[in-house]
Design a protein around this motif. Structure first.
Motif, PDB file in Angstrom:
ATOM      1  N   ILE A   1       0.883  -1.252   0.111  1.00  0.00           N
ATOM      2  CA  ILE A   1      -0.031   0.117   0.014  1.00  0.00           C
ATOM      3  C   ILE A   1       0.842   1.210  -0.003  1.00  0.00           C
ATOM      4  CG2 ILE A   1      -1.605   1.301   1.423  1.00  0.00           C
ATOM      5  CD1 ILE A   1      -2.972  -0.577  -0.190  1.00  0.00           C
ATOM      6  N   ALA A   2       2.012   1.201   0.716  1.00  0.00           N
ATOM      7  CA  ALA A   2       2.840   2.450   0.607  1.00  0.00           C
ATOM      8  C   ALA A   2       3.438   2.587  -0.934  1.00  0.00           C
ATOM      9  CB  ALA A   2       3.934   2.091   1.513  1.00  0.00           C
ATOM     10  N   ALA A   3       3.708   1.500  -1.402  1.00  0.00           N
ATOM     11  CA  ALA A   3       4.270   1.629  -2.811  1.00  0.00           C
ATOM     12  C   ALA A   3       3.073   2.032  -3.845  1.00  0.00           C
ATOM     13  CB  ALA A   3       4.451   0.277  -3.184  1.00  0.00           C
ATOM     14  N   GLU A   4       1.955   1.637  -3.487  1.00  0.00           N
ATOM     15  CA  GLU A   4       0.907   2.293  -4.155  1.00  0.00           C
ATOM     16  C   GLU A   4       0.514   3.721  -4.003  1.00  0.00           C
ATOM     17  OE1 GLU A   4      -4.031   1.185  -4.495  1.00  0.00           O
ATOM     18  OE2 GLU A   4      -3.218   1.954  -2.609  1.00  0.00           O
ATOM     19  N   ALA A   5       0.623   4.097  -2.726  1.00  0.00           N
ATOM     20  CA  ALA A   5       0.943   5.683  -2.597  1.00  0.00           C
ATOM     21  C   ALA A   5       1.632   6.377  -3.296  1.00  0.00           C
ATOM     22  CB  ALA A   5       0.554   5.714  -1.012  1.00  0.00           C
ATOM     23  N   ALA A   6       2.723   5.725  -3.291  1.00  0.00           N
ATOM     24  CA  ALA A   6       3.940   6.503  -3.922  1.00  0.00           C
ATOM     25  C   ALA A   6       3.703   6.620  -5.491  1.00  0.00           C
ATOM     26  CB  ALA A   6       5.299   5.892  -3.662  1.00  0.00           C
ATOM     27  N   VAL A   7       3.112   5.454  -5.905  1.00  0.00           N
ATOM     28  CA  VAL A   7       2.774   5.786  -7.611  1.00  0.00           C
ATOM     29  C   VAL A   7       1.551   6.635  -7.765  1.00  0.00           C
ATOM     30  CG1 VAL A   7       1.749   4.507  -9.435  1.00  0.00           C
ATOM     31  CG2 VAL A   7       3.367   3.299  -7.933  1.00  0.00           C
ATOM     32  N   LEU A   8       0.576   6.596  -6.958  1.00  0.00           N
ATOM     33  CA  LEU A   8      -0.806   7.543  -7.017  1.00  0.00           C
ATOM     34  C   LEU A   8      -0.157   9.170  -7.080  1.00  0.00           C
ATOM     35  CD1 LEU A   8      -3.311   5.556  -5.211  1.00  0.00           C
ATOM     36  CD2 LEU A   8      -2.985   5.771  -7.827  1.00  0.00           C
ATOM     37  N   ALA A   9       0.897   9.385  -6.032  1.00  0.00           N
ATOM     38  CA  ALA A   9       1.158  10.668  -5.683  1.00  0.00           C
ATOM     39  C   ALA A   9       1.944  11.226  -6.957  1.00  0.00           C
ATOM     40  CB  ALA A   9       2.202  10.596  -4.657  1.00  0.00           C
ATOM     41  N   THR A  10       2.324  10.402  -8.017  1.00  0.00           N
ATOM     42  CA  THR A  10       3.080  10.913  -8.977  1.00  0.00           C
ATOM     43  C   THR A  10       1.919  11.304 -10.386  1.00  0.00           C
ATOM     44  OG1 THR A  10       3.355   8.743 -10.232  1.00  0.00           O
ATOM     45  CG2 THR A  10       4.890   9.365  -8.779  1.00  0.00           C
ATOM     46  N   ASP A  11       0.786  10.918 -10.044  1.00  0.00           N
ATOM     47  CA  ASP A  11      -0.251  10.891 -11.177  1.00  0.00           C
ATOM     48  C   ASP A  11       0.168  10.341 -12.549  1.00  0.00           C
ATOM     49  OD1 ASP A  11      -2.441  12.175  -9.688  1.00  0.00           O
ATOM     50  OD2 ASP A  11      -1.364  14.050  -9.830  1.00  0.00           O
ATOM     51  N   ALA A  12       1.113   9.429 -12.246  1.00  0.00           N
ATOM     52  CA  ALA A  12       1.385   8.768 -13.435  1.00  0.00           C
ATOM     53  C   ALA A  12       0.354   7.664 -13.939  1.00  0.00           C
ATOM     54  CB  ALA A  12       2.655   7.802 -13.254  1.00  0.00           C
ATOM     55  N   ALA A  13      -0.594   7.087 -13.230  1.00  0.00           N
ATOM     56  CA  ALA A  13      -1.724   6.391 -13.226  1.00  0.00           C
ATOM     57  C   ALA A  13      -2.948   7.059 -12.724  1.00  0.00           C
ATOM     58  CB  ALA A  13      -1.237   5.183 -12.995  1.00  0.00           C
ATOM     59  N   VAL A  14      -3.884   7.011 -13.354  1.00  0.00           N
ATOM     60  CA  VAL A  14      -5.220   7.281 -12.596  1.00  0.00           C
ATOM     61  C   VAL A  14      -6.212   6.249 -12.758  1.00  0.00           C
ATOM     62  CG1 VAL A  14      -7.077   9.192 -12.630  1.00  0.00           C
ATOM     63  CG2 VAL A  14      -4.956   9.828 -13.671  1.00  0.00           C
ATOM     64  N   PRO A  15      -6.398   5.576 -11.618  1.00  0.00           N
ATOM     65  CA  PRO A  15      -7.367   4.306 -11.745  1.00  0.00           C
ATOM     66  C   PRO A  15      -8.860   5.006 -11.736  1.00  0.00           C
ATOM     67  CG  PRO A  15      -6.448   4.639  -9.401  1.00  0.00           C
ATOM     68  CD  PRO A  15      -5.627   5.772 -10.415  1.00  0.00           C
TER      69      PRO A  15
END
Length: 493
Positions: A445-459
């Motif tokens: 979940i910490a890794a997911e949060a890091a990805v989401l913070a970049t806005d490289a992916a919008v689920p």
């Protein structure tokens, strides 16, 4: 209520599609229940070999079993192995006593080694062993060691894959693996009729609870209209993958919507083009109205995404915390190209909806929609500003760390967003190295949060599969991982 044209089925067509669907299946049993009639979507592709994706059919019929199984959180539980322990690169498994294969031979360490070694040396390898070198050895009749080239905290989860089912020696006498009469489950596969049907009978020598149904009659019905009609007419007891367009025609009491570990995501190119600017990625995220896509394209039969991991992984929502983002910038009419593919019927509709939403926010949007085989290489090469993908978030181990690494790691093999972020990489490495259980889930979940913070992916949304169960069916499994369907507890009243 007036239904859209795509919902309407000509009666003559439905009759043709259903002809012979279960006409030869016995509705009776042996005096203690009725046989289950199951309509499956896809015929076997590899003769029901467990070394292929056909393995998931064997597990869904409860005829082939693995050393371990997974609970709802993806943690390993005993199955044909009762316990295990790790020592560096080697795991030791204790084999369950009193288990017999359907041909009457006994399960022992040699049988386990035979099955695992055949899988490890197969060409191509089962998907669960991609990049994994595995060696199995018998210590004694009831003990097996499994050693990997690199230390792997997920060996038990890997061994839960139906592609690593343990079969009797008779299954391996030819060049292909033949599972007929060779499993250990509560149902014995007794007859296979090519890509048309399969028959299973209760195995009374099963090591666990006796199956409540005397058997299973399987028909392959690729046409979704016909599968839905089989449920509606009473010709099938269990139907997998009812199309969204047919669900409205069925009694609500007969269908169950099962969350899938599959997320519809907009990947934004972080390396070049308009979305290299993080503020414009934020603007795109804020412009997307996922709820309207769920309601308009999926007719409400999907879940609005809160993260990359959805309700098929119930622990994700419990652990997820607020994610910070950069401030959104102004698009000012900049042009972006969004790619997607036609192989999944909903995605072109999703693309059209996103085009309208982003244009309303100030972007100019072009769409490039092709067959997947003709667009994948361009997507992976970063030729689009954005790409819409329906992506499975857990692989055969039941763990999402591999998906996150492949899609968002700097050297990930499926990094459509072209993301190269040191914080993301560090958190992905930590997640991959953490042992199974609560610590690993927290790291994921910490890794997911890091990805989401970049806005490289919008689920945007998490997909569901619609399963049909006749009113008289009791105990059918509704499994997000599609490993179970008919269990020992499933029966027709």
């Amino acid at each position: 209520m007036r239904l859209p044209a795509r919902h309407l089925i000509p009666a003559a067509l439905a009759s043709v599609l259903l002809t012979g669907c279960f006409s030869s299946a016995s509705a009776g049993g042996d005096g203690d229940g009725k046989r289950l009639r199951v309509a499956m979507m896809q015929p076997p592709r590899s003769g029901l070999s467990p070394l292929s994706d056909d393995a998931f059919k064997l597990s869904r019929w409860s005829t082939a079993e693995t050393l371990v199984k997974l609970d709802a959180d993806g943690d390993a539980e005993p199955a044909l192995a009762t316990k295990w322990q790790q020592s560096g690169r080697t795991w030791t498994f204790e084999i369950r006593d009193g288990v017999t294969f359907h041909d009457g031979t006994e399960l022992d360490a040699d049988a386990v080694v035979r099955s695992l070694s055949r899988a490890a040396s197969a060409a191509p390898k089962p998907r669960i062993l991609d990049g994994v070198e595995l060696t199995a050895k018998a210590v004694d009749a009831g003990t097996v060691t499994v050693t990997t080239t690199d230390e792997d905290p997920l060996v038990p989860q890997r061994l839960s894959s139906p592609q690593l089912s343990i079969l009797a020696a008779k299954a391996y006498t030819g060049k292909t693996v033949n599972p007929v009469g060779a499993g250990t489950g509560p149902f014995e596969l007794t007859k296979v009729n090519g890509t048309s049907s399969a028959t299973l009978d209760r195995y009374d020598g099963y090591w666990g609870a006796k199956a409540k149904s005397p058997g299973i009659d399987v028909k392959y019905v690729p046409d979704g209209t016909a599968r839905a009609a089989a449920l509606r007419s009473g010709e099938a007891d269990i139907v997998e993958a009812v199309p969204v367009s047919q669900a409205a025609l069925l009694d609500k009491a007969l269908i169950t919507e099962v969350p899938m570990p599959r997320t519809n995501t907009l990947y934004l190119n972080t390396e070049k083009g308009v979305f290299k600017d993080a503020s414009l990625r934020a603007a795109a995220r804020e412009a997307i109205d996922a709820e309207s896509i769920v309601n308009g394209v999926y007719e409400g039969r999907a879940d609005v995404a809160e993260g990359l991991l959805g309700p098929a992984l119930p622990w994700a929502a419990e652990l997820r915390r607020h994610v910070g983002h950069v401030k959104a910038g102004k698009p000012d009419g900049q042009t972006v190209t969004i790619g997607t593919f036609t192989d999944r019927a909903e995605l072109p509709e999703v693309a059209a909806a996103l085009q309208q939403q982003l244009q309303k926010a100030g972007f100019r949007v072009k769409l490039d929609v092709r067959e997947y085989a003709n667009i994948e290489s361009d997507a992976l090469a970063g030729e689009f500003d954005a790409f819409i993908l329906s992506r499975a978030t857990v692989l055969d181990s039941g763990d999402p760390a591999a998906y996150l690494y492949s899609d968002f790691g700097s050297d990930g093999s499926f990094n459509i967003a072209q993301l190269a972020d040191s914080d993301v990489d560090a958190k992905l490495r930590k997640a991959g190295a953490t042992g199974a259980g609560e610590p690993r889930r927290a790291a994921i979940i910490a890794a997911e949060a890091a990805v989401l913070a970049t806005d490289a992916a919008v689920p945007m949304l998490h997909e569901r599969v619609i399963q049909g169960d006749a009113a008289a069916v009791v105990g059918a499994a509704h499994d997000p991982r599609e490993r179970e369907l008919v269990t020992a507890a499933t029966r027709v009243r």
